[in-house]
Design a protein around this motif. Structure first.
Motif, PDB file in Angstrom:
ATOM      1  N   LEU A   1       5.045  17.709 -20.252  1.00 53.50           N
ATOM      2  CA  LEU A   1       4.666  18.345 -18.995  1.00 53.50           C
ATOM      3  C   LEU A   1       5.626  19.486 -18.666  1.00 53.50           C
ATOM      4  CD1 LEU A   1       4.093  15.164 -16.762  1.00 53.50           C
ATOM      5  CD2 LEU A   1       2.301  16.626 -17.726  1.00 53.50           C
ATOM      6  N   GLY A   2       5.144  20.464 -17.923  1.00 62.54           N
ATOM      7  CA  GLY A   2       6.019  21.437 -17.288  1.00 62.54           C
ATOM      8  C   GLY A   2       6.458  22.630 -18.103  1.00 62.54           C
TER       9      GLY A   2
ATOM     10  N   THR B   1       9.318  13.734 -15.061  1.00 56.07           N
ATOM     11  CA  THR B   1      10.209  14.859 -15.312  1.00 56.07           C
ATOM     12  C   THR B   1      10.864  14.758 -16.686  1.00 56.07           C
ATOM     13  OG1 THR B   1      10.640  15.030 -12.937  1.00 56.07           O
ATOM     14  CG2 THR B   1      12.176  16.159 -14.389  1.00 56.07           C
ATOM     15  N   SER B   2      11.060  13.542 -17.167  1.00 57.51           N
ATOM     16  CA  SER B   2      11.654  13.362 -18.496  1.00 57.51           C
ATOM     17  C   SER B   2      10.742  13.864 -19.601  1.00 57.51           C
ATOM     18  CB  SER B   2      11.979  11.883 -18.734  1.00 57.51           C
ATOM     19  OG  SER B   2      10.792  11.130 -18.957  1.00 57.51           O
ATOM     20  N   LEU B   3       9.479  14.139 -19.278  1.00 51.75           N
ATOM     21  CA  LEU B   3       8.517  14.603 -20.276  1.00 51.75           C
ATOM     22  C   LEU B   3       8.541  16.107 -20.475  1.00 51.75           C
ATOM     23  CD1 LEU B   3       5.467  12.320 -19.384  1.00 51.75           C
ATOM     24  CD2 LEU B   3       7.183  12.008 -21.179  1.00 51.75           C
ATOM     25  N   ILE B   4       9.425  16.817 -19.777  1.00 52.00           N
ATOM     26  CA  ILE B   4       9.570  18.250 -20.011  1.00 52.00           C
ATOM     27  C   ILE B   4      10.319  18.433 -21.330  1.00 52.00           C
ATOM     28  CG2 ILE B   4      10.474  20.429 -19.141  1.00 52.00           C
ATOM     29  CD1 ILE B   4      10.320  19.310 -16.333  1.00 52.00           C
ATOM     30  N   ALA B   5       9.627  18.894 -22.360  1.00 49.62           N
ATOM     31  CA  ALA B   5      10.234  18.998 -23.689  1.00 49.62           C
ATOM     32  C   ALA B   5      11.416  19.951 -23.693  1.00 49.62           C
ATOM     33  CB  ALA B   5       9.186  19.446 -24.709  1.00 49.62           C
TER      34      ALA B   5
ATOM     35  N   ASP C   1      15.229  19.452  -8.288  1.00 48.44           N
ATOM     36  CA  ASP C   1      13.948  19.653  -7.605  1.00 48.44           C
ATOM     37  C   ASP C   1      13.058  20.619  -8.386  1.00 48.44           C
ATOM     38  OD1 ASP C   1      12.191  19.431  -5.115  1.00 48.44           O
ATOM     39  OD2 ASP C   1      12.506  21.601  -5.236  1.00 48.44           O
ATOM     40  N   LYS C   2      13.656  21.655  -8.963  1.00 45.29           N
ATOM     41  CA  LYS C   2      12.871  22.627  -9.729  1.00 45.29           C
ATOM     42  C   LYS C   2      12.296  21.996 -10.989  1.00 45.29           C
ATOM     43  CE  LYS C   2      11.510  26.970 -10.068  1.00 45.29           C
ATOM     44  NZ  LYS C   2      10.660  27.610  -9.044  1.00 45.29           N
ATOM     45  N   TRP C   3      13.104  21.204 -11.688  1.00 42.93           N
ATOM     46  CA  TRP C   3      12.589  20.493 -12.852  1.00 42.93           C
ATOM     47  C   TRP C   3      11.403  19.604 -12.442  1.00 42.93           C
ATOM     48  CZ3 TRP C   3      13.532  21.933 -17.548  1.00 42.93           C
ATOM     49  CH2 TRP C   3      14.775  22.438 -17.937  1.00 42.93           C
ATOM     50  N   ARG C   4      11.545  18.899 -11.332  1.00 43.62           N
ATOM     51  CA  ARG C   4      10.451  18.032 -10.887  1.00 43.62           C
ATOM     52  C   ARG C   4       9.202  18.845 -10.562  1.00 43.62           C
ATOM     53  NH1 ARG C   4      13.968  13.980  -7.023  1.00 43.62           N
ATOM     54  NH2 ARG C   4      14.453  12.405  -8.621  1.00 43.62           N
ATOM     55  N   ARG C   5       9.385  20.016  -9.970  1.00 43.70           N
ATOM     56  CA  ARG C   5       8.221  20.846  -9.637  1.00 43.70           C
ATOM     57  C   ARG C   5       7.475  21.278 -10.897  1.00 43.70           C
ATOM     58  NH1 ARG C   5       7.556  21.954  -4.471  1.00 43.70           N
ATOM     59  NH2 ARG C   5       9.327  21.542  -3.094  1.00 43.70           N
ATOM     60  N   TYR C   6       8.205  21.616 -11.937  1.00 40.73           N
ATOM     61  CA  TYR C   6       7.543  21.985 -13.188  1.00 40.73           C
ATOM     62  C   TYR C   6       6.729  20.821 -13.734  1.00 40.73           C
ATOM     63  CZ  TYR C   6      10.139  26.381 -13.562  1.00 40.73           C
ATOM     64  OH  TYR C   6      10.628  27.633 -13.342  1.00 40.73           O
ATOM     65  N   ALA C   7       7.305  19.618 -13.697  1.00 42.29           N
ATOM     66  CA  ALA C   7       6.614  18.456 -14.255  1.00 42.29           C
ATOM     67  C   ALA C   7       5.445  17.999 -13.396  1.00 42.29           C
ATOM     68  CB  ALA C   7       7.607  17.303 -14.432  1.00 42.29           C
ATOM     69  N   LEU C   8       5.636  18.000 -12.073  1.00 49.57           N
ATOM     70  CA  LEU C   8       4.659  17.392 -11.176  1.00 49.57           C
ATOM     71  C   LEU C   8       3.570  18.343 -10.713  1.00 49.57           C
ATOM     72  CD1 LEU C   8       7.113  15.299  -8.966  1.00 49.57           C
ATOM     73  CD2 LEU C   8       5.749  14.503 -10.906  1.00 49.57           C
ATOM     74  N   SER C   9       3.851  19.646 -10.709  1.00 46.85           N
ATOM     75  CA  SER C   9       2.840  20.569 -10.190  1.00 46.85           C
ATOM     76  C   SER C   9       2.742  21.866 -10.979  1.00 46.85           C
ATOM     77  CB  SER C   9       3.144  20.888  -8.714  1.00 46.85           C
ATOM     78  OG  SER C   9       4.420  21.499  -8.571  1.00 46.85           O
ATOM     79  N   GLY C  10       3.300  21.889 -12.186  1.00 53.18           N
ATOM     80  CA  GLY C  10       3.371  23.132 -12.947  1.00 53.18           C
ATOM     81  C   GLY C  10       2.040  23.704 -13.394  1.00 53.18           C
TER      82      GLY C  10
END
Length: 332
Positions: free
Chosen positions: A160-161, A238-242, A261-270
């Protein structure tokens, strides 16, 4: 080069599965007995869905991939597609590369081009794809958004992300090392449709869709259709951001200056991930893993469906998190 010469040179091929393909006013498809047709349309507009400098071979791939991803989410076997293409001018080198990327992916999935339209105008690509799903004992095996039940596990395939991270880098909103940008840009411009996983999940998943606009926003469609709620572990997602995992593995620390928070945004709503998001009963966890192995597609359990309405986020310690993560909306 005229319109019909363009079609004949780059897109006309002998019909294989279709009764009649490119060349007549209509194509003809004959569904097999005991199947239903699955049909989906996606439009890609220059400057809205892709950057104008995108490599045309990758753009051809992505144009079909986003439609095959819809078939995957339905558990449908790809059959054929149509292509409507608006071009500002005839650029033969661009067309050759675009057709190469498009048709290579089509051939990989046995999905033939059977018709469409071309016109002069702003660059715009519209594909309609056709697939089939079995009907067994009067019941369709299509995967829908509406079947999630309380206690079902929530899974997502792949990573993700990374696509959204690449987009931000290309737009100058963040800075990535060159090797990281190359890897993330591939996820943005050449996504992998999870067709094999979708087929393997037909008798396993209770609900499914593909992640195009962002994980939480797309999960919301399942919750709305199923009249359910959900709890999602934001740290697992978030751990799934390669990109993040690669940064840790190669360098021992993050060298990309992003907040948690930015990492989470990429994973959750990217958005633009084109992974499968699906639910399945907890007692079928081994069946989910078997589908993952059979399709050679990793899947990760990220949460659970709840009877209580609403979408709740927790961290790895089970503590609640504020949900301020909104997904992409063309008209928002």
């Amino acid at each position: 080069m005229g319109e019909f010469d363009l079609i004949a040179r780059y897109f006309k091929r002998p019909a294989r599965r279709a009764v009649l393909g490119v060349g007549d006013d209509c194509a003809l498809l004959q569904p097999r007995p005991g199947t239903q047709m699955a049909i989906s349309t996606d439009m890609l507009v220059a400057g809205r869905h892709f950057l104008t400098e995108t490599d045309p071979c990758r753009l051809g791939h992505k144009s079909l991939a986003v439609n095959l991803s819809d078939l995957a989410a339905c558990g449908a076997q790809p059959l054929a597609f149509t292509l409507a293409l608006s071009l500002p001018r005839v650029d033969e080198s661009w067309l050759a590369a675009f057709a190469q990327g498009l048709l290579a992916l089509a051939d990989a999935h046995g999905c033939e081009l059977i018709g469409g339209d071309t016109t002069c105008g702003p660059l715009n690509i519209c594909i309609t794809v056709f697939g089939e799903v079995p009907v067994v004992a009067g019941r369709s095996q299509a995967l829908l958004r509406s079947g999630a039940q309380p206690g079902d596990d929530i899974y997502v395939s792949g990573t993700l992300g990374d696509a959204r991270l690449a987009l931000d880098a290309l737009l100058g909103k963040t800075v990535l090392p060159d090797d990281v940008l190359v890897a993330t840009r591939l996820r943005l411009e050449q996504p992998t449709p999870r067709v094999a996983l979708g087929l393997a999940l037909r008798d396993v998943a209770s609900a499914a869709l593909d992640v195009s606009d962002g994980l939480l926003g797309d999960l919301g469609h399942i919750l709305e259709s199923s009249a359910m709620g959900a709890t999602v572990d934001a740290d697992v997602a978030t751990s799934l951001i390669a990109t993040r995992a690669l940064s840790i593995r190669v360098r021992g620390q993050f060298n990309i200056n992003l907040s948690e928070d930015k990492w989470r945004r990429y994973a959750l709503s990217g958005g633009d991930d084109y992974e499968l998001l699906f639910t399945a009963p907890a007692h079928l966890r081994e069946a989910v893993q078997a589908a993952s192995r059979a399709s050679q597609t990793p899947v990760t359990r990220i949460g659970q469906i709840n009877a209580e309405p609403g979408l709740r986020l927790i961290d790895s310690q089970g503590q609640p998190l504020a949900n301020s993560y909104t997904s992409f909306d063309h008209f928002a």
